[in-house]
Design a protein around this motif. Sequence first.
Motif, mmCIF file in Angstrom:
data_model
loop_
_atom_site.group_PDB
_atom_site.id
_atom_site.type_symbol
_atom_site.label_atom_id
_atom_site.label_comp_id
_atom_site.label_asym_id
_atom_site.label_seq_id
_atom_site.Cartn_x
_atom_site.Cartn_y
_atom_site.Cartn_z
ATOM 1 N N ALA A 43 0.839 -1.209 0.000
ATOM 2 C CA ALA A 43 0.000 0.000 0.000
ATOM 3 C C ALA A 43 0.868 1.250 0.000
ATOM 4 C CB ALA A 43 -0.932 -0.007 1.204
ATOM 5 N N ALA A 44 1.956 1.233 0.757
ATOM 6 C CA ALA A 44 2.851 2.389 0.779
ATOM 7 C C ALA A 44 3.521 2.595 -0.576
ATOM 8 C CB ALA A 44 3.904 2.210 1.867
ATOM 9 N N PHE A 45 3.873 1.510 -1.243
ATOM 10 C CA PHE A 45 4.471 1.605 -2.577
ATOM 11 C C PHE A 45 3.483 2.216 -3.567
ATOM 12 C CE2 PHE A 45 5.366 -0.264 -6.744
ATOM 13 C CZ PHE A 45 6.673 0.157 -6.921
ATOM 14 N N CYS A 46 2.224 1.780 -3.494
ATOM 15 C CA CYS A 46 1.196 2.294 -4.400
ATOM 16 C C CYS A 46 0.914 3.765 -4.127
ATOM 17 C CB CYS A 46 -0.067 1.464 -4.232
ATOM 18 S SG CYS A 46 -1.406 1.978 -5.309
ATOM 19 N N VAL A 47 0.784 4.150 -2.871
ATOM 20 C CA VAL A 47 0.518 5.554 -2.521
ATOM 21 C C VAL A 47 1.685 6.447 -2.926
ATOM 22 C CG1 VAL A 47 0.212 7.128 -0.556
ATOM 23 C CG2 VAL A 47 -1.126 5.043 -0.696
ATOM 24 N N ALA A 48 2.906 5.979 -2.705
ATOM 25 C CA ALA A 48 4.078 6.776 -3.075
ATOM 26 C C ALA A 48 4.177 6.958 -4.587
ATOM 27 C CB ALA A 48 5.344 6.109 -2.545
ATOM 28 N N THR A 49 3.859 5.918 -5.334
ATOM 29 C CA THR A 49 3.897 6.032 -6.794
ATOM 30 C C THR A 49 2.814 6.981 -7.293
ATOM 31 O OG1 THR A 49 4.713 3.767 -6.902
ATOM 32 C CG2 THR A 49 3.875 4.705 -8.931
ATOM 33 N N CYS A 50 1.624 6.904 -6.703
ATOM 34 C CA CYS A 50 0.540 7.813 -7.104
ATOM 35 C C CYS A 50 0.834 9.256 -6.707
ATOM 36 C CB CYS A 50 -0.777 7.353 -6.496
ATOM 37 S SG CYS A 50 -1.388 5.811 -7.203
ATOM 38 N N LEU A 51 1.442 9.463 -5.554
ATOM 39 C CA LEU A 51 1.813 10.824 -5.139
ATOM 40 C C LEU A 51 2.917 11.397 -6.023
ATOM 41 C CD1 LEU A 51 1.738 10.694 -1.242
ATOM 42 C CD2 LEU A 51 0.208 11.936 -2.763
ATOM 43 N N ALA A 52 3.795 10.541 -6.493
ATOM 44 C CA ALA A 52 4.846 11.011 -7.397
ATOM 45 C C ALA A 52 4.281 11.409 -8.755
ATOM 46 C CB ALA A 52 5.909 9.929 -7.565
ATOM 47 N N GLU A 53 3.106 10.898 -9.101
ATOM 48 C CA GLU A 53 2.456 11.241 -10.362
ATOM 49 C C GLU A 53 1.726 12.581 -10.313
ATOM 50 O OE1 GLU A 53 1.823 9.308 -13.461
ATOM 51 O OE2 GLU A 53 3.747 8.593 -12.744
ATOM 52 N N LEU A 54 1.411 13.096 -9.139
ATOM 53 C CA LEU A 54 0.624 14.330 -9.026
ATOM 54 C C LEU A 54 1.248 15.534 -9.729
ATOM 55 C CD1 LEU A 54 -0.924 14.197 -5.458
ATOM 56 C CD2 LEU A 54 -2.050 13.900 -7.652
ATOM 57 N N PRO A 55 2.542 15.813 -9.563
ATOM 58 C CA PRO A 55 3.099 16.958 -10.295
ATOM 59 C C PRO A 55 3.036 16.798 -11.814
ATOM 60 C CG PRO A 55 4.577 16.323 -8.533
ATOM 61 C CD PRO A 55 3.516 15.279 -8.613
ATOM 62 N N ARG A 56 3.204 15.578 -12.296
ATOM 63 C CA ARG A 56 3.113 15.336 -13.730
ATOM 64 C C ARG A 56 1.696 15.598 -14.227
ATOM 65 N NH1 ARG A 56 1.549 11.496 -17.193
ATOM 66 N NH2 ARG A 56 0.809 10.176 -15.519
ATOM 67 N N LEU A 57 0.697 15.138 -13.471
ATOM 68 C CA LEU A 57 -0.689 15.381 -13.852
ATOM 69 C C LEU A 57 -1.030 16.868 -13.806
ATOM 70 C CD1 LEU A 57 -2.563 12.479 -12.056
ATOM 71 C CD2 LEU A 57 -2.069 12.717 -14.473
ATOM 72 N N LEU A 58 -0.504 17.556 -12.829
ATOM 73 C CA LEU A 58 -0.732 18.992 -12.715
ATOM 74 C C LEU A 58 -0.166 19.725 -13.924
ATOM 75 C CD1 LEU A 58 -1.758 20.941 -10.298
ATOM 76 C CD2 LEU A 58 0.654 21.472 -10.139
ATOM 77 N N LEU A 59 1.038 19.365 -14.323
ATOM 78 C CA LEU A 59 1.667 20.016 -15.473
ATOM 79 C C LEU A 59 0.996 19.642 -16.796
ATOM 80 C CD1 LEU A 59 5.434 19.827 -14.492
ATOM 81 C CD2 LEU A 59 3.955 21.837 -14.551
ATOM 82 N N ILE A 60 0.566 18.400 -16.942
ATOM 83 C CA ILE A 60 -0.136 18.003 -18.164
ATOM 84 C C ILE A 60 -1.444 18.771 -18.295
ATOM 85 C CG2 ILE A 60 -1.449 16.110 -19.223
ATOM 86 C CD1 ILE A 60 0.746 14.215 -18.402
ATOM 87 N N THR A 61 -2.189 18.880 -17.191
ATOM 88 C CA THR A 61 -3.456 19.612 -17.224
ATOM 89 C C THR A 61 -3.217 21.083 -17.510
ATOM 90 O OG1 THR A 61 -4.329 18.050 -15.609
ATOM 91 C CG2 THR A 61 -5.568 20.071 -15.937
ATOM 92 N N LEU A 62 -2.209 21.661 -16.886
ATOM 93 C CA LEU A 62 -1.892 23.072 -17.107
ATOM 94 C C LEU A 62 -1.480 23.331 -18.552
ATOM 95 C CD1 LEU A 62 -1.547 25.830 -15.698
ATOM 96 C CD2 LEU A 62 0.841 25.210 -15.358
ATOM 97 N N ALA A 63 -0.637 22.469 -19.101
ATOM 98 C CA ALA A 63 -0.198 22.633 -20.490
ATOM 99 C C ALA A 63 -1.352 22.435 -21.463
ATOM 100 C CB ALA A 63 0.935 21.659 -20.798
ATOM 101 N N PHE A 64 -2.174 21.446 -21.191
ATOM 102 C CA PHE A 64 -3.299 21.173 -22.083
ATOM 103 C C PHE A 64 -4.295 22.327 -22.074
ATOM 104 C CE2 PHE A 64 -7.319 19.362 -23.295
ATOM 105 C CZ PHE A 64 -6.973 18.618 -24.405
ATOM 106 N N LEU A 65 -4.656 22.807 -20.889
ATOM 107 C CA LEU A 65 -5.628 23.887 -20.807
ATOM 108 C C LEU A 65 -5.076 25.225 -21.284
ATOM 109 C CD1 LEU A 65 -7.690 23.297 -17.569
ATOM 110 C CD2 LEU A 65 -8.444 23.212 -19.918
#
Length: 123
Positions: A43-65
């Motif tokens: 569970a910690a591995f999954c949460v850490a991997t998902c949290l590491a994805e947040l900045p990438r998702l933020l930048l993709i959404t910002l660039a797309f919009l």
Amino acid sequence: SFILQLSLGGTVALSSAKTFGGLRQAAWRELSPTLSGYGLDPAAFCVATCLAELPRLLLITLAFLSTWFPTARPRTSFARYFWPCFCAALAASGLSHVFSVTQDSKAAQLSSVSALIACAMFS
């Protein structure tokens, strides 16, 4: 709105489908309690991997919009579009993560896009 949902969701889903698929061997190595692994909590591995994805998702959404917003010229502010689009990107990424854990990379990408189209049709 339909095109925005499909294009942003498809972009995020295809890029997120490889998140856990590429880490599958590393995950088994790190999570195994043998001499070669550290016996980490899955569970910690999954949460850490998902949290590491947040900045990438933020930048993709910002660039797309930032490219879509001046073209569409909606009557509302940028922030009123950004946060719902970021939440939709987070949902599409989560769906892709589920598929990338259960399937290989190519099948996960196909399943993610198919599920996204089905969700977009009924939303």
